[in-house]
Design a protein around this motif. Structure first.
Motif: not given
Length: 235
Positions: A152-170
């Motif tokens: 769950a912890a990495p899934a939350f981190a990846f999900g947060a990145t997809l929502r708010r991170g720069p395009a290059t992190t998608a």
């Protein structure tokens, strides 16, 4: 350059599919199919649309995954849905769990081997063959909580990145979610969440999280540079 990278990715994909086929594992194709379904669903959600292309891709992925799993099952001389060899293990472990102490029988692969030898004579299986049941058996409720946190912890981190991170992190974030899905599904049918399988899992998680951090820092530095340039132009 991009062409060399595309060639490397293509060769790697072909090699992985061939290696997967040679494992003669139905669960491998189920895990890959689930991972690709997650990838298509997440990509469609980010694009804010689920069109005909996404639907066709989902149908194709499921059909191809099912066909490959059926081919593997046929080569093994068994039915695609055959699970008779798993139910005796799962049912025995489920009966065992209420008799365990709250802390489980001890953390480690095959730590309670004598019990499995007595309960499942002649099967040659000394663990629950399922990552959820294994952690429950070994560590009790705390093991289930630890396993949930591991995914769950990495899934939350990846999900947060997809929502708010720069395009290059998608891309690394999406790959991370696919990795979590495939590993979890595979290890609930064939438990390989130990030794090299576990090390590779954390190694790939580290690669994706590291790439996300690097791209995030680069984007922040670029934004800071642009702000300074804009401020200098204004003054």
């Amino acid at each position: 350059d991009d062409r060399r990278l595309a060639l490397l990715c293509g060769v790697g994909l072909v090699a992985a599919l061939i290696a997967g086929y040679l494992t003669y594992s139905r669960a491998f194709w189920l895990a890959i199919t689930c991972g690709l379904v997650v990838a298509i669903a997440v990509h469609s959600a980010r694009a804010a649309q689920f069109g005909r292309r996404a639907l066709v891709a989902l149908v194709l992925v499921c059909a191809i995954g099912l066909a490959l799993a059926a081919i593997v099952a046929a080569e093994q001389g068994r039915e695609l849905t055959k699970m008779e060899d798993r139910w005796p293990i799962y049912s025995a472990v489920l009966k065992k769990l209420p008799e365990n102490p709250l802390t489980g029988t001890g953390f480690g692969h095959e730590t309670d081997k004598p019990w499995y030898e007595r309960a499942l004579p002649g099967m040659g299986v000394f663990h629950p063959h399922n990552v959820v049941l294994s952690y429950l058996d070994q560590m009790g409720p705390a093991g289930l909580a630890a396993l949930a946190l591991l995914f769950a912890a990495p899934a939350f981190a990846f999900g947060a990145t997809l929502r708010r991170g720069p395009a290059t992190t998608a891309m690394p974030a999406l790959c991370g979610l696919v990795l979590l899905t495939c590993v979890f599904v595979k290890n609930n049918l064939d438990h390989f969440f130990v030794k090299p399988g576990l090390w590779l899992f954390f190694a790939h998680l580290g690669l994706y999280l590291g790439q996300i951090e690097r791209e995030t820092r680069a984007a922040a530095q670029t934004a800071s540079t642009l702000r300074r340039c804009a401020a200098s132009l204004v003054t």
